[in-house]
Write an enzyme that holds these catalytic residues in place. Structure first.
Site, PDB file in Angstrom:
ATOM      1  N   SER A 152     -31.705 -29.883 -36.631  1.00 50.76           N
ATOM      2  CA  SER A 152     -30.694 -30.457 -35.736  1.00 50.76           C
ATOM      3  C   SER A 152     -30.398 -31.900 -36.116  1.00 50.76           C
ATOM      4  O   SER A 152     -31.178 -32.523 -36.849  1.00 50.76           O
ATOM      5  CB  SER A 152     -31.242 -30.420 -34.299  1.00 50.76           C
ATOM      6  OG  SER A 152     -30.561 -31.319 -33.448  1.00 50.76           O
TER       7      SER A 152
ATOM      8  N   TYR B 100     -36.474 -31.773 -27.009  1.00 49.38           N
ATOM      9  CA  TYR B 100     -35.736 -31.115 -28.092  1.00 49.38           C
ATOM     10  C   TYR B 100     -35.842 -31.936 -29.373  1.00 49.38           C
ATOM     11  O   TYR B 100     -36.110 -31.403 -30.451  1.00 49.38           O
ATOM     12  CB  TYR B 100     -34.284 -30.965 -27.654  1.00 49.38           C
ATOM     13  CG  TYR B 100     -33.373 -30.231 -28.587  1.00 49.38           C
ATOM     14  CD1 TYR B 100     -32.503 -30.913 -29.437  1.00 49.38           C
ATOM     15  CD2 TYR B 100     -33.351 -28.843 -28.611  1.00 49.38           C
ATOM     16  CE1 TYR B 100     -31.644 -30.241 -30.281  1.00 49.38           C
ATOM     17  CE2 TYR B 100     -32.480 -28.155 -29.457  1.00 49.38           C
ATOM     18  CZ  TYR B 100     -31.633 -28.871 -30.285  1.00 49.38           C
ATOM     19  OH  TYR B 100     -30.781 -28.187 -31.125  1.00 49.38           O
TER      20      TYR B 100
END
Ligand code: NAP
Ligand code: GCO
Length: 266
Positions: free
Chosen positions: A146, A159
Site C-alpha cells: 500500500s 493499517y
C-alpha cells in the site's frame, strides 16, 4: 527475453480475498495470461458470488471458503487445492481490511484485527505454500502492500503498521527463500476505486466531491483515482518468468503519488 516469458500457461495462481475488488481484477489478468485461478474468501456467499463473476468473465475459477488468519483452515485449503487442482505456483496475498479510527480511540482488539488479517494472514498463507514451491523448484509470492507501506496518515495506524510490516515480510521471504528460485515481491497500489475506498469517495450532502477524493486527485499526477484493472499487468509481470530476477521489490502502482508533492490548490 521472449514474449512467452510473460505467459502463465500451466501455472496455478491462488489469489486471496478475490471475489471482487483488486483481487478479482488481478486474478482476471492472471487468467488472461493463461493461469488457472484459485481464490478464497471469507464465506460461501462471497465465494459463490466470485465464481459467478469469474464465469461471467469467461474464467473457470476454483473457489474456497477460508479465513487467512486461521492456520488450520489455510492448511486444509492448501491440501484440498493440491488434491483438486494442483500445487500452487503463484500466491497473491490480497485479502485485507482497513479500519479508519483515530489511534487513541482505537481499541487494542481493533488494532490486532487489522494486523491479523493484513500481516499475519500473508505470513500464514506464504508459510503454507512455500514447502511445495521448494519441492517444485520455483514459486512466486506477491504481497499486496500500500501507499501506507511508505506513508502514514490520520486514522490508519493499524493499517500502516500492517502494510509496513508486509513490505518487510516480503523482503524477508525474498532473503530466506530466494535460493529455492522463489521470488517474493510486493505491489503497492495507489488509490483504487473499490468498496474499500468507497467511503472516501462519497458525494457530500451538498453534491460536492468528498474532501479526501479531491485531496487524492490533487496528489496523483494523472489527476484521477486508479482502476483495479490497472493492477493486472503488474501482477502478471511479477507472476511470470519475465520477473525471475526481481526479488524483494515493492512495485508501486500509484500513478506517481509517491513521486509528487501534489497540485497547488487553486
Ligand atoms: P476489498 O474490496 O475490501 O476486498 C478485500 C477482500 O478480502 C474482500 O473480499 C474481503 O472479504 C476479503 N477478506 C477480508 N478479510 C479476510 C480474511 N480474513 N480472509 C479471507 N478474505 C478476507 O479491498 P480492495 O480494495 O480490493 O483491496 C484488496 C487489497 O489491496 C487489500 O489488501 C488492500 O489493503 C489493498 N489495497 C487497496 C487499495 C485501494 O485503494 N483499494 C490500495 C492499496 C492497497 P469481505 O468482503 O468479507 O471483507
Ligand atoms: C486510506 C485508503 C488507503 C488505500 C491504500 C492506499 O484510507 O488511506 O484506504 O489506505 O486503501 O492502502 O495505498
Amino acid at each position: 527475453m521472449k514474449m512467452n516469458d510473460f505467459r502463465l500457461d500451466g501455472k496455478i495462481a491462488l489469489v486471496t480475498g478475490a471475489s471482487y475488488g483488486i483481487g478479482f481484477a488481478m486474478a482476471s489478468g492472471l487468467a488472461e495470461a493463461g493461469a488457472t485461478i484459485v481464490f478464497n474468501d471469507i464465506n460461501q456467499d462471497l465465494v459463490n458470488r466470485g465464481i459467478a463473476a469469474y464465469k461471467e468473465a469467461g474464467i473457470t475459477a476454483h473457489g474456497y471458503v477460508c479465513d487467512v488468519t486461521n492456520e488450520d483452515q489455510v492448511n486444509e485449503m492448501i491440501a484440498q487445492i493440491e488434491k483438486e487442482v494442483g500445487v500452487v505456483d503463484i500466491l497473491v496475498n490480497n485479502a485485507g481490511i482497513i479500519k479508519r479510527i483515530p489511534m487513541i480511540e482505537m481499541t487494542a482488539a481493533q488494532f490486532r484485527q487489522v494486523i491479523d488479517i493484513d500481516l499475519n494472514g500473508p505470513f500464514i498463507m506464504a508459510k503454507a505454500v512455500i514447502p511445495s514451491m521448494i519441492k517444485k523448484g520455483h514459486g512466486k509470492i506477491i504481497n499486496i502492500c500500500s501507499m501506507m507501506s511508505e506513508l502514514g496518515r490520520e486514522t490508519v495506524s493499524a493499517y500502516a503498521a500492517a502494510k509496513g510490516g508486509l513490505k518487510m515480510l516480503t523482503r524477508n521471504i525474498c532473503s530466506e527463500y530466494g535460493e529455492y528460485n522463489i521470488q517474493c515481491n510486493g505491489i503497492g497500489p495507489g488509490y483504487i476505486a473499490t468498496p474499500q475506498t468507497a467511503p472516501l469517495r462519497e458525494i457530500q450532502p451538498d453534491g460536492s466531491r468528498h474532501p479526501f477524493d479531491q485531496f487524492i486527485v490533487a496528489k496523483t499526477p494523472a489527476g484521477r483515482w486508479l482502476e483495479a484493472e490497472e493492477l493486472a499487468g503488474p501482477a502478471v509481470f511479477l507472476a511470470s518468468d519475465a520477473s525471475n530476477a526481481v526479488n524483494g521489490h515493492i512495485l508501486y502502482v500509484d500513478g506517481g503519488i509517491l513521486a509528487y508533492i501534489g497540485k497547488q490548490p487553486k
